[in-house]
Design an enzyme around this catalytic site. Structure first.
Site, PDB file in Angstrom:
ATOM      1  N   HIS A  37       0.838  -1.200  -0.009  1.00 35.65           N
ATOM      2  CA  HIS A  37       0.072  -0.042   0.158  1.00 35.65           C
ATOM      3  C   HIS A  37       0.726   1.235   0.033  1.00 35.65           C
ATOM      4  CE1 HIS A  37      -3.048   2.876   1.045  1.00 35.65           C
ATOM      5  NE2 HIS A  37      -2.424   3.129   2.217  1.00 35.65           N
ATOM      6  N   HIS A  63       3.471   7.122   5.306  1.00 33.59           N
ATOM      7  CA  HIS A  63       2.118   7.680   6.053  1.00 33.59           C
ATOM      8  C   HIS A  63       1.650   6.720   6.927  1.00 33.59           C
ATOM      9  CE1 HIS A  63       0.091   5.621   2.775  1.00 33.59           C
ATOM     10  NE2 HIS A  63      -1.043   5.920   3.541  1.00 33.59           N
ATOM     11  N   ASP A  64       1.462   5.505   6.834  1.00 34.33           N
ATOM     12  CA  ASP A  64       0.610   4.831   7.782  1.00 34.33           C
ATOM     13  C   ASP A  64       1.383   4.136   9.194  1.00 34.33           C
ATOM     14  OD1 ASP A  64      -1.876   4.987   6.857  1.00 34.33           O
ATOM     15  OD2 ASP A  64      -1.466   3.682   5.379  1.00 34.33           O
ATOM     16  N   GLU A  67       0.298   5.443  12.535  1.00 36.94           N
ATOM     17  CA  GLU A  67      -1.008   5.092  12.702  1.00 36.94           C
ATOM     18  C   GLU A  67      -1.385   3.711  12.755  1.00 36.94           C
ATOM     19  OE1 GLU A  67      -4.060   7.474  10.248  1.00 36.94           O
ATOM     20  OE2 GLU A  67      -4.915   5.430   9.900  1.00 36.94           O
ATOM     21  N   ASP A  68      -0.629   2.844  12.355  1.00 35.19           N
ATOM     22  CA  ASP A  68      -0.824   1.346  12.243  1.00 35.19           C
ATOM     23  C   ASP A  68       0.282   0.432  12.952  1.00 35.19           C
ATOM     24  OD1 ASP A  68      -3.266   1.796  11.028  1.00 35.19           O
ATOM     25  OD2 ASP A  68      -2.491   1.524   9.185  1.00 35.19           O
ATOM     26  N   ASP A 124      -3.539   8.259  -1.405  1.00 36.47           N
ATOM     27  CA  ASP A 124      -3.821   7.388  -0.335  1.00 36.47           C
ATOM     28  C   ASP A 124      -5.483   6.881  -0.615  1.00 36.47           C
ATOM     29  OD1 ASP A 124      -3.963   5.656   2.056  1.00 36.47           O
ATOM     30  OD2 ASP A 124      -4.673   7.305   3.244  1.00 36.47           O
TER      31      ASP A 124
HETATM   32  P1  NDP Z   1     -11.930   1.215   8.049  1.00 33.50           P
HETATM   33  O1  NDP Z   1     -11.305   2.594   8.412  1.00 33.50           O
HETATM   34  O2  NDP Z   1     -12.160   0.321   9.124  1.00 33.50           O
HETATM   35  O3  NDP Z   1     -11.352   0.363   7.003  1.00 33.50           O
HETATM   36  C1  NDP Z   1     -10.887   1.152   5.783  1.00 33.50           C
HETATM   37  C2  NDP Z   1      -9.524   1.305   5.980  1.00 33.50           C
HETATM   38  O4  NDP Z   1      -8.506   0.288   5.874  1.00 33.50           O
HETATM   39  C3  NDP Z   1      -8.819   2.137   4.689  1.00 33.50           C
HETATM   40  O5  NDP Z   1      -8.941   3.508   4.918  1.00 33.50           O
HETATM   41  C4  NDP Z   1      -7.322   1.735   4.501  1.00 33.50           C
HETATM   42  O6  NDP Z   1      -6.687   2.436   5.239  1.00 33.50           O
HETATM   43  C5  NDP Z   1      -7.247   0.157   5.231  1.00 33.50           C
HETATM   44  N1  NDP Z   1      -7.167  -0.895   4.193  1.00 33.50           N
HETATM   45  C6  NDP Z   1      -6.684  -1.858   4.522  1.00 33.50           C
HETATM   46  N2  NDP Z   1      -6.864  -2.917   3.415  1.00 33.50           N
HETATM   47  C7  NDP Z   1      -7.768  -2.308   2.734  1.00 33.50           C
HETATM   48  C8  NDP Z   1      -8.299  -2.927   1.495  1.00 33.50           C
HETATM   49  N3  NDP Z   1      -8.141  -3.665   0.853  1.00 33.50           N
HETATM   50  N4  NDP Z   1      -9.304  -1.829   0.846  1.00 33.50           N
HETATM   51  C9  NDP Z   1      -9.371  -0.432   1.372  1.00 33.50           C
HETATM   52  N5  NDP Z   1      -8.903  -0.230   2.298  1.00 33.50           N
HETATM   53  C10 NDP Z   1      -8.165  -0.949   3.080  1.00 33.50           C
HETATM   54  O7  NDP Z   1     -13.423   1.459   7.466  1.00 33.50           O
HETATM   55  P2  NDP Z   1     -14.515   2.424   7.906  1.00 33.50           P
HETATM   56  O8  NDP Z   1     -14.435   2.505   9.478  1.00 33.50           O
HETATM   57  O9  NDP Z   1     -14.184   3.739   7.136  1.00 33.50           O
HETATM   58  O10 NDP Z   1     -15.891   1.714   7.245  1.00 33.50           O
HETATM   59  C11 NDP Z   1     -16.494   2.063   6.169  1.00 33.50           C
HETATM   60  C12 NDP Z   1     -17.750   2.589   6.592  1.00 33.50           C
HETATM   61  O11 NDP Z   1     -18.723   1.609   7.259  1.00 33.50           O
HETATM   62  C13 NDP Z   1     -17.767   3.722   7.374  1.00 33.50           C
HETATM   63  O12 NDP Z   1     -18.560   4.820   6.721  1.00 33.50           O
HETATM   64  C14 NDP Z   1     -18.629   3.313   8.740  1.00 33.50           C
HETATM   65  O13 NDP Z   1     -19.594   4.370   8.948  1.00 33.50           O
HETATM   66  C15 NDP Z   1     -19.124   1.910   8.366  1.00 33.50           C
HETATM   67  N6  NDP Z   1     -18.514   0.919   9.358  1.00 33.50           N
HETATM   68  C16 NDP Z   1     -19.473  -0.277   9.330  1.00 33.50           C
HETATM   69  C17 NDP Z   1     -19.147  -0.852  10.433  1.00 33.50           C
HETATM   70  C18 NDP Z   1     -19.784  -2.367  10.393  1.00 33.50           C
HETATM   71  O14 NDP Z   1     -20.603  -2.482   9.543  1.00 33.50           O
HETATM   72  N7  NDP Z   1     -19.661  -3.168  11.048  1.00 33.50           N
HETATM   73  C19 NDP Z   1     -17.907  -0.934  11.302  1.00 33.50           C
HETATM   74  C20 NDP Z   1     -17.407   0.314  11.305  1.00 33.50           C
HETATM   75  C21 NDP Z   1     -17.674   1.217  10.261  1.00 33.50           C
HETATM   76  P3  NDP Z   1      -5.005   2.826   5.257  1.00 33.50           P
HETATM   77  O15 NDP Z   1      -4.766   3.586   4.083  1.00 33.50           O
HETATM   78  O16 NDP Z   1      -4.714   3.359   6.655  1.00 33.50           O
HETATM   79  O17 NDP Z   1      -4.319   1.508   5.198  1.00 33.50           O
HETATM   80 ZN    ZN Z   2      -2.929   4.822   3.668  1.00 36.71          ZN
END
Ligand code: NDP
Ligand code: ZN
Length: 181
Positions: A37, A63-64, A67-68, A124
């Site tokens: 990523h 960048h991550d 955070e991670d 990103d």
């Molecule tokens: P998350 O933040 O939990 O997950 C998305 C993040 O995961 C990305 O921003 C990215 O961040 C990282 N990532 C790792 N692998 C992938 C991949 N294969 N594809 C895309 N991203 C990846 O998501 P949200 O909490 O934003 O959930 C999305 C929506 O769902 C929200 O609007 C929320 O309201 C809702 N939601 C629903 C839940 C449920 O249904 N149980 C629980 C929580 C939220 P990085 O760039 O840092 O790697």
């Molecule tokens: Zn990222």
């Protein structure tokens, strides 16, 4: 500018991020190594964004990490300098805050972020949205994916006026998702 010193710093950032993310995987079905990523984000910046600012590209690689992983800003500052540490800081979510607050803050902070931080953010988001288009992460519903696209567009809308090529690529994604005409 790019010289031996900046090339070395860029390579050091790749190595640092690879070590820090070594035990992490993406949320996709094939559990891609996480390091794909940040490397992909830096590649989007050069290949599609035509951005060759070394601080931006190094910040993209890192960048991550805060955070991670267990990485701290002071570690980044010591190894890569204050300017790069500050870009990473701008794009890092505060994980002590509740998730909803963090999502709202990303939308708000996008407006006033520095140009360098906006570039990292645009690339990103583009990488993550393309990932989500390719496949639904394990244990995500279609509803969650569609909410993610809607939220990401709100962040991107506040980052606009930064890099037309990246913004056009993001609009291709939003068009495919039927979020714009
Ligand atoms: P998350 O933040 O939990 O997950 C998305 C993040 O995961 C990305 O921003 C990215 O961040 C990282 N990532 C790792 N692998 C992938 C991949 N294969 N594809 C895309 N991203 C990846 O998501 P949200 O909490 O934003 O959930 C999305 C929506 O769902 C929200 O609007 C929320 O309201 C809702 N939601 C629903 C839940 C449920 O249904 N149980 C629980 C929580 C939220 P990085 O760039 O840092 O790697
Ligand atoms: Zn990222």
């Amino acid at each position: 500018a790019w010289n031996h010193e900046t090339i070395q710093l860029y390579t050091k950032a790749m190595d640092f991020a690879a070590v820090k993310h070594r035990d992490q995987r993406r949320k996709d079905a094939s559990e891609t190594p996480y390091i794909n990523h940040p490397i992909g984000v830096a590649n989007i910046l050069t290949s599609e964004g035509k951005c060759f600012d070394f601080e931006v590209l190094i910040a993209a690689l890192l960048h991550d990490t805060v955070e991670d992983t267990d990485t701290t800003f002071s570690e980044i500052e010591t190894l890569f300098g204050e300017k790069i540490a500050n870009i990473v800081k701008e794009v890092t979510d505060d994980k002590t805050l509740p998730k909803m607050t963090r999502k709202e803050l990303q939308i708000e902070k996008a407006k006033t972020a520095s140009t360098k931080a906006k570039l990292v953010k645009l690339a990103d988001k583009l990488y993550n949205l393309r990932d989500l288009q390719r496949g639904l992460p394990e244990e995500w519903t279609e509803e969650r994916r569609s909410q993610y696209f809607i939220w990401a567009k709100k962040v991107v809308d506040n980052l606009r006026g930064t890099n037309q090529m990246l913004e056009d690529s993001l609009d291709v994604v939003f068009r495919e998702q039927k979020l714009i005409d």
